[in-house]
Design a protein around this motif. Structure first.
Motif, PDB file in Angstrom:
ATOM      1  N   TRP A  24       0.810  -1.225   0.000  1.00 41.64           N
ATOM      2  CA  TRP A  24       0.000   0.000   0.000  1.00 41.64           C
ATOM      3  C   TRP A  24       0.837   1.266   0.000  1.00 41.64           C
ATOM      4  O   TRP A  24       0.307   2.357  -0.127  1.00 41.64           O
ATOM      5  CB  TRP A  24      -0.914   0.007   1.218  1.00 41.64           C
ATOM      6  CG  TRP A  24      -0.173  -0.284   2.480  1.00 41.64           C
ATOM      7  CD1 TRP A  24      -0.012  -1.513   3.045  1.00 41.64           C
ATOM      8  CD2 TRP A  24       0.540   0.630   3.314  1.00 41.64           C
ATOM      9  NE1 TRP A  24       0.762  -1.414   4.180  1.00 41.64           N
ATOM     10  CE2 TRP A  24       1.116  -0.104   4.364  1.00 41.64           C
ATOM     11  CE3 TRP A  24       0.757   1.993   3.272  1.00 41.64           C
ATOM     12  CZ2 TRP A  24       1.881   0.479   5.358  1.00 41.64           C
ATOM     13  CZ3 TRP A  24       1.527   2.575   4.268  1.00 41.64           C
ATOM     14  CH2 TRP A  24       2.073   1.813   5.293  1.00 41.64           C
ATOM     15  N   ASN A  25       2.143   1.155   0.149  1.00 40.11           N
ATOM     16  CA  ASN A  25       2.984   2.332   0.382  1.00 40.11           C
ATOM     17  C   ASN A  25       2.982   3.341  -0.758  1.00 40.11           C
ATOM     18  O   ASN A  25       3.116   4.528  -0.516  1.00 40.11           O
ATOM     19  CB  ASN A  25       4.422   1.908   0.684  1.00 40.11           C
ATOM     20  CG  ASN A  25       4.480   1.179   1.982  1.00 40.11           C
ATOM     21  OD1 ASN A  25       4.245   1.768   3.012  1.00 40.11           O
ATOM     22  ND2 ASN A  25       4.733  -0.098   1.938  1.00 40.11           N
ATOM     23  N   GLY A  26       2.871   2.888  -1.976  1.00 37.97           N
ATOM     24  CA  GLY A  26       2.878   3.817  -3.094  1.00 37.97           C
ATOM     25  C   GLY A  26       1.668   4.725  -3.136  1.00 37.97           C
ATOM     26  O   GLY A  26       1.687   5.764  -3.781  1.00 37.97           O
TER      27      GLY A  26
ATOM     28  N   GLY B 188       8.030   7.538  -1.511  1.00 39.81           N
ATOM     29  CA  GLY B 188       9.317   6.841  -1.463  1.00 39.81           C
ATOM     30  C   GLY B 188       9.831   6.666  -0.048  1.00 39.81           C
ATOM     31  O   GLY B 188      10.390   5.636   0.311  1.00 39.81           O
ATOM     32  N   PHE B 189       9.623   7.690   0.782  1.00 33.69           N
ATOM     33  CA  PHE B 189      10.006   7.621   2.193  1.00 33.69           C
ATOM     34  C   PHE B 189       9.292   6.472   2.875  1.00 33.69           C
ATOM     35  O   PHE B 189       9.895   5.657   3.575  1.00 33.69           O
ATOM     36  CB  PHE B 189       9.660   8.954   2.871  1.00 33.69           C
ATOM     37  CG  PHE B 189       9.835   8.965   4.355  1.00 33.69           C
ATOM     38  CD1 PHE B 189      11.055   9.293   4.910  1.00 33.69           C
ATOM     39  CD2 PHE B 189       8.768   8.659   5.196  1.00 33.69           C
ATOM     40  CE1 PHE B 189      11.219   9.319   6.289  1.00 33.69           C
ATOM     41  CE2 PHE B 189       8.923   8.679   6.574  1.00 33.69           C
ATOM     42  CZ  PHE B 189      10.155   9.005   7.120  1.00 33.69           C
TER      43      PHE B 189
ATOM     44  N   MET C 225       5.288  -1.198 -16.695  1.00 32.30           N
ATOM     45  CA  MET C 225       3.878  -1.282 -17.092  1.00 32.30           C
ATOM     46  C   MET C 225       3.061  -0.152 -16.477  1.00 32.30           C
ATOM     47  O   MET C 225       2.221   0.445 -17.144  1.00 32.30           O
ATOM     48  CB  MET C 225       3.298  -2.641 -16.694  1.00 32.30           C
ATOM     49  CG  MET C 225       3.802  -3.788 -17.541  1.00 32.30           C
ATOM     50  SD  MET C 225       2.938  -5.347 -17.261  1.00 32.30           S
ATOM     51  CE  MET C 225       3.394  -5.724 -15.596  1.00 32.30           C
ATOM     52  N   VAL C 226       3.310   0.143 -15.206  1.00 32.86           N
ATOM     53  CA  VAL C 226       2.573   1.218 -14.530  1.00 32.86           C
ATOM     54  C   VAL C 226       2.908   2.570 -15.161  1.00 32.86           C
ATOM     55  O   VAL C 226       2.022   3.396 -15.389  1.00 32.86           O
ATOM     56  CB  VAL C 226       2.869   1.218 -13.013  1.00 32.86           C
ATOM     57  CG1 VAL C 226       2.306   2.460 -12.348  1.00 32.86           C
ATOM     58  CG2 VAL C 226       2.308  -0.028 -12.369  1.00 32.86           C
ATOM     59  N   ALA C 227       4.193   2.804 -15.454  1.00 28.25           N
ATOM     60  CA  ALA C 227       4.600   4.070 -16.068  1.00 28.25           C
ATOM     61  C   ALA C 227       3.942   4.254 -17.432  1.00 28.25           C
ATOM     62  O   ALA C 227       3.456   5.339 -17.759  1.00 28.25           O
ATOM     63  CB  ALA C 227       6.122   4.133 -16.191  1.00 28.25           C
ATOM     64  N   ARG C 228       3.924   3.193 -18.226  1.00 27.96           N
ATOM     65  CA  ARG C 228       3.281   3.283 -19.547  1.00 27.96           C
ATOM     66  C   ARG C 228       1.787   3.514 -19.428  1.00 27.96           C
ATOM     67  O   ARG C 228       1.212   4.311 -20.168  1.00 27.96           O
ATOM     68  CB  ARG C 228       3.555   2.015 -20.345  1.00 27.96           C
ATOM     69  CG  ARG C 228       4.979   1.931 -20.840  1.00 27.96           C
ATOM     70  CD  ARG C 228       5.219   0.680 -21.641  1.00 27.96           C
ATOM     71  NE  ARG C 228       6.618   0.604 -22.053  1.00 27.96           N
ATOM     72  CZ  ARG C 228       7.253  -0.500 -22.346  1.00 27.96           C
ATOM     73  NH1 ARG C 228       6.602  -1.664 -22.306  1.00 27.96           N
ATOM     74  NH2 ARG C 228       8.509  -0.490 -22.696  1.00 27.96           N
ATOM     75  N   ALA C 229       1.151   2.809 -18.501  1.00 28.52           N
ATOM     76  CA  ALA C 229      -0.300   2.938 -18.334  1.00 28.52           C
ATOM     77  C   ALA C 229      -0.686   4.322 -17.801  1.00 28.52           C
ATOM     78  O   ALA C 229      -1.726   4.858 -18.175  1.00 28.52           O
ATOM     79  CB  ALA C 229      -0.823   1.852 -17.401  1.00 28.52           C
ATOM     80  N   SER C 230       0.153   4.888 -16.946  1.00 17.24           N
ATOM     81  CA  SER C 230      -0.172   6.188 -16.370  1.00 17.24           C
ATOM     82  C   SER C 230       0.252   7.346 -17.263  1.00 17.24           C
ATOM     83  O   SER C 230      -0.172   8.476 -17.049  1.00 17.24           O
ATOM     84  CB  SER C 230       0.495   6.346 -14.998  1.00 17.24           C
ATOM     85  OG  SER C 230       1.892   6.472 -15.138  1.00 17.24           O
ATOM     86  N   GLY C 231       1.112   7.062 -18.247  1.00 16.13           N
ATOM     87  CA  GLY C 231       1.610   8.119 -19.116  1.00 16.13           C
ATOM     88  C   GLY C 231       2.620   9.024 -18.430  1.00 16.13           C
ATOM     89  O   GLY C 231       2.927  10.098 -18.913  1.00 16.13           O
TER      90      GLY C 231
ATOM     91  N   ASP D 169       8.038   8.794 -14.578  1.00 12.52           N
ATOM     92  CA  ASP D 169       8.455   8.382 -13.238  1.00 12.52           C
ATOM     93  C   ASP D 169       7.327   8.635 -12.248  1.00 12.52           C
ATOM     94  O   ASP D 169       7.355   9.609 -11.498  1.00 12.52           O
ATOM     95  CB  ASP D 169       9.723   9.128 -12.813  1.00 12.52           C
ATOM     96  CG  ASP D 169      10.272   8.649 -11.479  1.00 12.52           C
ATOM     97  OD1 ASP D 169       9.915   7.531 -11.042  1.00 12.52           O
ATOM     98  OD2 ASP D 169      11.047   9.403 -10.866  1.00 12.52           O
ATOM     99  N   PRO D 170       6.308   7.758 -12.238  1.00  6.10           N
ATOM    100  CA  PRO D 170       5.196   7.979 -11.320  1.00  6.10           C
ATOM    101  C   PRO D 170       5.669   7.894  -9.867  1.00  6.10           C
ATOM    102  O   PRO D 170       6.365   6.961  -9.488  1.00  6.10           O
ATOM    103  CB  PRO D 170       4.214   6.856 -11.643  1.00  6.10           C
ATOM    104  CG  PRO D 170       4.881   5.947 -12.596  1.00  6.10           C
ATOM    105  CD  PRO D 170       6.156   6.554 -13.033  1.00  6.10           C
ATOM    106  N   GLN D 171       5.300   8.889  -9.086  1.00  7.39           N
ATOM    107  CA  GLN D 171       5.753   8.958  -7.694  1.00  7.39           C
ATOM    108  C   GLN D 171       5.158   7.863  -6.818  1.00  7.39           C
ATOM    109  O   GLN D 171       5.700   7.556  -5.774  1.00  7.39           O
ATOM    110  CB  GLN D 171       5.427  10.336  -7.116  1.00  7.39           C
ATOM    111  CG  GLN D 171       6.159  11.465  -7.811  1.00  7.39           C
ATOM    112  CD  GLN D 171       7.665  11.298  -7.753  1.00  7.39           C
ATOM    113  OE1 GLN D 171       8.236  11.156  -6.681  1.00  7.39           O
ATOM    114  NE2 GLN D 171       8.310  11.291  -8.906  1.00  7.39           N
ATOM    115  N   PHE D 172       4.069   7.258  -7.249  1.00  3.29           N
ATOM    116  CA  PHE D 172       3.460   6.208  -6.447  1.00  3.29           C
ATOM    117  C   PHE D 172       4.117   4.850  -6.652  1.00  3.29           C
ATOM    118  O   PHE D 172       3.771   3.894  -5.981  1.00  3.29           O
ATOM    119  CB  PHE D 172       1.945   6.124  -6.708  1.00  3.29           C
ATOM    120  CG  PHE D 172       1.584   5.929  -8.152  1.00  3.29           C
ATOM    121  CD1 PHE D 172       1.492   4.669  -8.698  1.00  3.29           C
ATOM    122  CD2 PHE D 172       1.318   7.031  -8.955  1.00  3.29           C
ATOM    123  CE1 PHE D 172       1.141   4.494 -10.023  1.00  3.29           C
ATOM    124  CE2 PHE D 172       0.966   6.873 -10.279  1.00  3.29           C
ATOM    125  CZ  PHE D 172       0.894   5.594 -10.821  1.00  3.29           C
TER     126      PHE D 172
END
Length: 112
Positions: free
Chosen positions: A7-9, A16-17, A65-71, A74-77
């Motif tokens: 769940w951290n993201g 990241g912390f 995969m997450v980066a491509r899907a979110s566009g 570097d997604p922070q989550f």
């Protein structure tokens, strides 16, 4: 284990912390409870390195995969990179609160 390390993201502030903190806590629980006695203690570095390799092997494709899907490049989550980095930092660290805190501070300071 996924790109969010549980769940951290999803914690918006300082994801990241929190990913690094959860990794240190998880490693402490594993090392303290499962590897507290000999001969398991002698395998501590190998187990931590193995977990880091798993985080890298699973995390790179999942994060891609997450980066491509979110566009977002570097997604922070996505915090699996902090998880892998923290595990690499912990490979040679003794399982004591001072060592774990120092490893946490060193990784977090390097990512600022």
């Amino acid at each position: 284990m996924d790109s969010h390390f549980g769940w951290n993201g999803y914690l918006q502030a300082w994801a990241g912390f929190w990913g690094s903190a959860a990794t240190v806590l998880t490693w402490w629980l594993i090392a303290h409870n499962l590897m507290a006695k000999e001969p398991a203690r002698s395998y501590q570095a190998y187990v931590c390195a193995g977990l880091a390799l798993v985080a890298i092997a699973v995390g790179i494709p999942a994060a891609t995969m997450v980066a491509r899907a979110s566009g977002n490049k570097d997604p922070q989550f996505v915090v699996i990179d902090e998880t892998a980095g923290q595990l690499i930092t912990l490979v040679a660290a003794p399982v004591a609160w001072k060592s774990l805190l120092a490893a946490f501070i060193l990784l977090e300071h390097s990512t600022l």
